[in-house]
Write a protein that holds these residues in place. Structure first.
Motif, PDB file in Angstrom:
ATOM      1  N   ARG A  77       0.861  -1.179   0.000  1.00  0.00           N
ATOM      2  CA  ARG A  77       0.000   0.000   0.000  1.00  0.00           C
ATOM      3  C   ARG A  77       0.901   1.233   0.000  1.00  0.00           C
ATOM      4  O   ARG A  77       2.036   1.179   0.466  1.00  0.00           O
ATOM      5  N   LEU A  78       0.330   2.312  -0.473  1.00  0.00           N
ATOM      6  CA  LEU A  78       1.146   3.516  -0.550  1.00  0.00           C
ATOM      7  C   LEU A  78       0.486   4.633   0.240  1.00  0.00           C
ATOM      8  O   LEU A  78      -0.739   4.763   0.256  1.00  0.00           O
ATOM      9  N   ARG A  79       1.286   5.395   0.928  1.00  0.00           N
ATOM     10  CA  ARG A  79       0.744   6.546   1.654  1.00  0.00           C
ATOM     11  C   ARG A  79       1.644   7.741   1.348  1.00  0.00           C
ATOM     12  O   ARG A  79       2.864   7.607   1.326  1.00  0.00           O
ATOM     13  N   TYR A  80       1.014   8.873   1.101  1.00  0.00           N
ATOM     14  CA  TYR A  80       1.815  10.074   0.840  1.00  0.00           C
ATOM     15  C   TYR A  80       1.838  10.941   2.080  1.00  0.00           C
ATOM     16  O   TYR A  80       0.837  11.078   2.770  1.00  0.00           O
ATOM     17  N   LYS A  81       2.959  11.559   2.265  1.00  0.00           N
ATOM     18  CA  LYS A  81       3.008  12.634   3.241  1.00  0.00           C
ATOM     19  C   LYS A  81       3.338  13.860   2.408  1.00  0.00           C
ATOM     20  O   LYS A  81       4.322  13.862   1.662  1.00  0.00           O
ATOM     21  N   VAL A  82       2.471  14.874   2.475  1.00  0.00           N
ATOM     22  CA  VAL A  82       2.725  16.044   1.649  1.00  0.00           C
ATOM     23  C   VAL A  82       3.413  17.106   2.490  1.00  0.00           C
ATOM     24  O   VAL A  82       2.923  17.490   3.548  1.00  0.00           O
ATOM     25  N   ARG A  83       4.569  17.480   2.025  1.00  0.00           N
ATOM     26  CA  ARG A  83       5.302  18.514   2.762  1.00  0.00           C
ATOM     27  C   ARG A  83       4.637  19.856   2.454  1.00  0.00           C
ATOM     28  O   ARG A  83       4.373  20.174   1.294  1.00  0.00           O
ATOM     29  N   ILE A  84       4.314  20.594   3.470  1.00  0.00           N
ATOM     30  CA  ILE A  84       3.680  21.884   3.182  1.00  0.00           C
ATOM     31  C   ILE A  84       4.604  23.001   3.629  1.00  0.00           C
ATOM     32  O   ILE A  84       5.001  23.076   4.790  1.00  0.00           O
ATOM     33  N   ALA A  85       4.941  23.808   2.668  1.00  0.00           N
ATOM     34  CA  ALA A  85       5.811  24.929   3.018  1.00  0.00           C
ATOM     35  C   ALA A  85       5.003  25.896   3.877  1.00  0.00           C
ATOM     36  O   ALA A  85       3.968  26.414   3.452  1.00  0.00           O
TER      37      ALA A  85
END
Ligand code: ADP
Ligand code: MG
Length: 477
Positions: A77-85
């Motif tokens: 399974r894939l999970r994203y962590k979105v870096r937020i500036a």
């Protein structure tokens, strides 16, 4: 699972991705992504922005899911962590979710991989080495009456691969007459016209080894994925060149796999080019289904070159070596080395090397010495196939009749003579002689030899036939 493990897993994924998409796409979208963790088969990766995430999901989800299934397993399974500036978030803006789970599509049976050496199915952009030798070009392949049909069919294929009447193109000839060169040259020419087409050259022995490896691994692991990967890999090719198909004789599994691939490619309008040391009708130990397909397109023979063509080849090769060989030497070689272009050029290269190392001049005398040796060695090199042809011609019977199961006296006798001569004039084993001459066993060959010896002692005209044919075979051509 440790960070190290997730790093190495992601690295592996990146490698596979890189091999399957354009470099620029890889550098832009995948190279900057870092892995965060790998737990319970869930790989978390950190992407720079939602934009990146959306782009990847829209364009590469299929690829990503296949890669993950391959590297991590079917439960990946894939999970994203979105870096937020932080600077981009104003107070009244709700921060975008930092974590997003992506349900990647479940693998279908066919795409669950266990470290297969083949590429991923469904991804057309193949980065495979076509195994083409840049020296074997159409320009270097000297045209002559002996190869005109095959060569012009090759040129047509190069401009319209798969969409022509020559599918498959079946090139056959004795050893050293340019089968490999021409087949490779067609591949190179296709690449020149259509760089995006997937061209693959493979020798029948290599194909056989690959198939056997796949089949063995599949057996050991008790699943058939390896074999399906193998088949699928070949099904992605646009122009498949299979050299020396006679090597498939009696190899049933390999023939089955190739049959599969052949049908698939042919149906999809892909080009097939085959070479063999004999025409389809004379290929023994090959499945009838395959043989009938080999005849669908064009069978073209490469004949031994004429004197003029031999001379032209020698001229071209000495020019390519930038060596000035006197005309009389080239002419002498062309007159005396006749049946094998590999030997023709081999003689020329030996001459050049000889003259260079011994600092002698490249003279007619030197050529005479060398050619004598080579032609002399050549005389004893007679193949079972050549003997069969000589016998058929002598008695005016067809190859089909010769190889048939008939017990007709003259056919049986012709076969026996061919067996006898094969035993005396070649180094081939009895069982191999039997296989080549109509699928007989070694005892039959031995019996044939004894019968021929007896008849030669008692029947003068019979002895005459045998010695005639033998003379034809052993006299310098
Ligand atoms: P085969 O596969 O039939 O045994 P190859 O293709 O290996 O023969 O050819 C043997 C050698 O002869 C190669 O070096 C090839 O470049 C050369 N050759 C064969 N035919 C030609 C030709 N028509 N023009 C130039 N070179 C040729
Ligand atoms: Mg060859």
């Amino acid at each position: 699972m440790g960070v190290q493990k997730c790093d190495s897993v992601w690295k592996k994924c990146q490698e596979v991705i890189r091999d399957n998409i354009p470099v620029s796409a890889y550098t832009t979208w995948f190279a900057p992504i870092r892995s965060v963790s790998l737990e319970n088969n869930i790989l978390t990766i950190e992407v720079q922005s939602d934009y990146v995430r959306e782009h990847i999901e829209a364009n590469f989800l299929d690829l990503l899911s296949k890669v993950l299934h391959r590297v991590i397993g079917p439960d990946a399974r894939l999970r994203y962590k979105v870096r937020i500036a932080d600077t981009f978030i104003t107070e009244n803006q709700r921060p975008a979710p930092r974590i997003r789970n992506v349900d990647i599509p479940a693998p279908d049976v066919a795409s669950s991989y266990e470290g297969s050496p083949y590429l991923i199915p469904g991804i057309k952009r193949l980065n495979i080495d076509p195994h083409l030798n840049p020296q074997y070009t159409m320009e270097n392949f000297i045209e002559g009456e002996c190869n005109r049909l095959a060569r012009s069919a090759g040129l047509r294929i190069a401009s319209t691969p798969g969409r022509n009447a020559f599918n498959p193109l079946f090139i056959y000839a004795g050893p050293g007459l340019g089968k490999t060169h021409l087949a490779q040259a067609i591949g190179i020419a296709v690449k020149e016209h259509y760089p995006e087409k997937v061209v693959l050259y493979v020798n029948a022995n290599t194909f056989q080894n690959q198939y056997m490896n796949a089949a063995c691994t599949a057996k050991n692991n008790n699943n058939s994925n390896e074999v399906s990967d193998f088949l699928r890999y070949y099904q992605l090719v646009d122009v498949l060149i299979l050299d020396d198909v006679q090597e498939f004789a009696d190899k049933k599994g390999t023939q089955g796999a190739f049959f599969h691939i052949f049908n698939y490619l042919h149906q999809c309008g892909k080009q097939l080019i085959l070479t063999s040391d004999r025409p389809p009708v004379e290929l023994q130990g090959l499945d009838q289904r395959l043989l009938s397909r080999f005849k669908w397109g064009l069978s073209a023979e490469l004949l031994p070159p004429s004197y003029e063509t031999r001379l032209a080849i020698l001229r071209a090769k000495s020019q390519a070596e930038s060596v000035d060989v006197p005309d009389e030497v080239l002419e002498y070689v062309a007159r005396n080395v006749k049946t094998n272009i590999r030997e023709l050029e081999g003689t020329l290269f030996s001459l050049i090397a000889n003259a260079t190392f011994t600092k002698k001049e490249l003279t007619l005398r030197l050529a005479e010495d060398l050619v004598d040796k080579i032609v002399c060695e050549h005389k004893v090199e007679i193949s079972v196939n050549r003997i069969q042809n000589a016998v058929c011609t002598y008695f005016n019977i067809t190859t089909d009749q010769f190889l048939s199961k008939t017990r007709k006296r003259e056919i049986v006798q012709a076969r026996q003579i061919a067996m006898y001569l094969s035993r005396n004039l070649t180094k081939t084993s009895l069982s191999s002689i039997g296989t080549q001459l109509g699928g007989k066993d070694h005892a039959t060959v031995l019996h044939a030899c004894n019968t021929v010896c007896d008849l030669m002692d008692t029947d003068r005209s019979f002895r005459g036939y045998v010695t005639d044919i033998e003379k034809q075979l052993t006299s310098a051509e």
